[in-house]
Scaffold this active site. Structure first.
Site, short mmCIF file in Angstrom:
data_model
loop_
_atom_site.label_atom_id
_atom_site.label_comp_id
_atom_site.label_asym_id
_atom_site.label_seq_id
_atom_site.Cartn_x
_atom_site.Cartn_y
_atom_site.Cartn_z
CB SER A 153 1.64 48.86 -13.52
OG SER A 153 2.95 49.25 -13.19
CE1 TYR A 167 6.27 42.35 -10.27
CE2 TYR A 167 6.49 44.32 -8.92
CZ TYR A 167 5.69 43.36 -9.52
OH TYR A 167 4.33 43.41 -9.37
CE LYS A 171 4.07 43.90 -12.54
NZ LYS A 171 2.83 43.37 -13.16
#
Length: 284
Positions: A153, A167, A171
């Site tokens: 992650s 993004y 994650k």
């Protein structure tokens, strides 16, 4: 370099790890660590040149006749190509002991400059690039009643900042996937880890910096990027200890603040953002 006590013990001897995204950055360093600790690796990546370079370097670290280093050139998001390639590897070498997913990239950008495709591409690579190998290997791990899956992650997997709108969701998704699978596969003796790296000096980080908003650069000035080999060392030690959360550098401190004092973390990043905008002369 790997912990010398671990090198002497060779805890990965006679163990096999599949390392997706293992041709560059943290993935490459992780594969090297595993081989230094006695293990064998199958390195998976998209670019043949970087794969061959990684394999050449990693093979130079082999110490035992039973060790091997193999490569698979494949996009980790491509189930149709990845599944037969991994199944062929398993048919020859047996079910691996570890699946280590280090596929990912960041495209930081102001929200007004991001397209819907940018969000889709981020999810495709950062989430599905780790999900696809996991789905392929899980039946083998369940049948063997063994296996450890380690995903990657980011510190953006437990809080988000400006510039990382495409993004951070991917994650966060990796964390949710890992938590759900950890719970479901516990009776099958399949275990899990998640790596939460802060900024790390990798080729991907260099690319990331090309589009990073100026505010992000200023906000990150107080945090020195970690070396990829240091992150890999911490990652591998965490995998050996079967830690669910592996947090190199300042990631652990940031996680604790976000967990117990979320208002404080938001105050800190909001203040940093305001200060960055003031330095740029763009405070509203």
């Amino acid at each position: 370099m790997a912990n010398q006590n671990l090198v002497k013990r060779q805890p990965f001897r006679n163990k096999v790890a599949v390392v997706c995204g293992g041709s560059k950055g943290i993935g490459r360093e992780t594969a090297k660590e595993i081989v230094l600790l006695g293990g064998s690796v199958c390195v998976i990546g998209r670019g043949l040149e970087s794969l061959e370079s990684a394999v050449f370097e990693i093979r130079g670290l082999l110490r035992w006749d039973t060790q091997f280093v193999e490569l698979i050139k494949c996009d980790a998001t491509d189930m149709d190509r990845m599944k037969p390639a991994l199944n062929e590897f398993i048919a020859r070498k047996g079910t691996p002991d570890f699946l280590i997913n280090l596929v990912g990239y960041a495209y930081p950008q102001y929200i007004q400059n991001l397209t819907l495709n940018d969000f889709r591409n981020s999810m495709e690579t950062n989430y599905f690039g780790q999900l696809v190998p996991t789905l392929i290997l899980l039946p083998h791990f369940k049948a063997a009643r063994k296996g450890h899956i380690a995903n990657v992650s980011s510190i953006m997997g437990f809080f988000g900042i400006m510039g990382y709108a495409a993004y951070a969701p991917a994650k966060y998704a990796i964390v949710g996937l890992t938590e759900a699978l950890r719970h479901e596969l516990k009776p099958c003796n399949v275990t899990f880890s998640v790596l939460y790296p802060p900024d790390t000096e990798t080729p991907g980080y260099e690319t990331e910096n090309r589009t990073k908003p100026k505010e992000c650069t200023l906000m990150a000035e107080s945090m020195k990027p970690l070396k990829a080999n240091k992150v890999a060392e911490i990652f591998v030690e965490g995998i050996l200890k079967k830690r669910l959360a592996i947090m190199p550098g300042e990631a652990g401190m940031l996680w604790r603040i976000s967990r117990f004092f979320p208002w404080l973390l938001r105050w800190i990043i909001d203040r940093q953002y305001h200060q960055a905008k003031r330095k740029l002369g763009s405070v509203d």
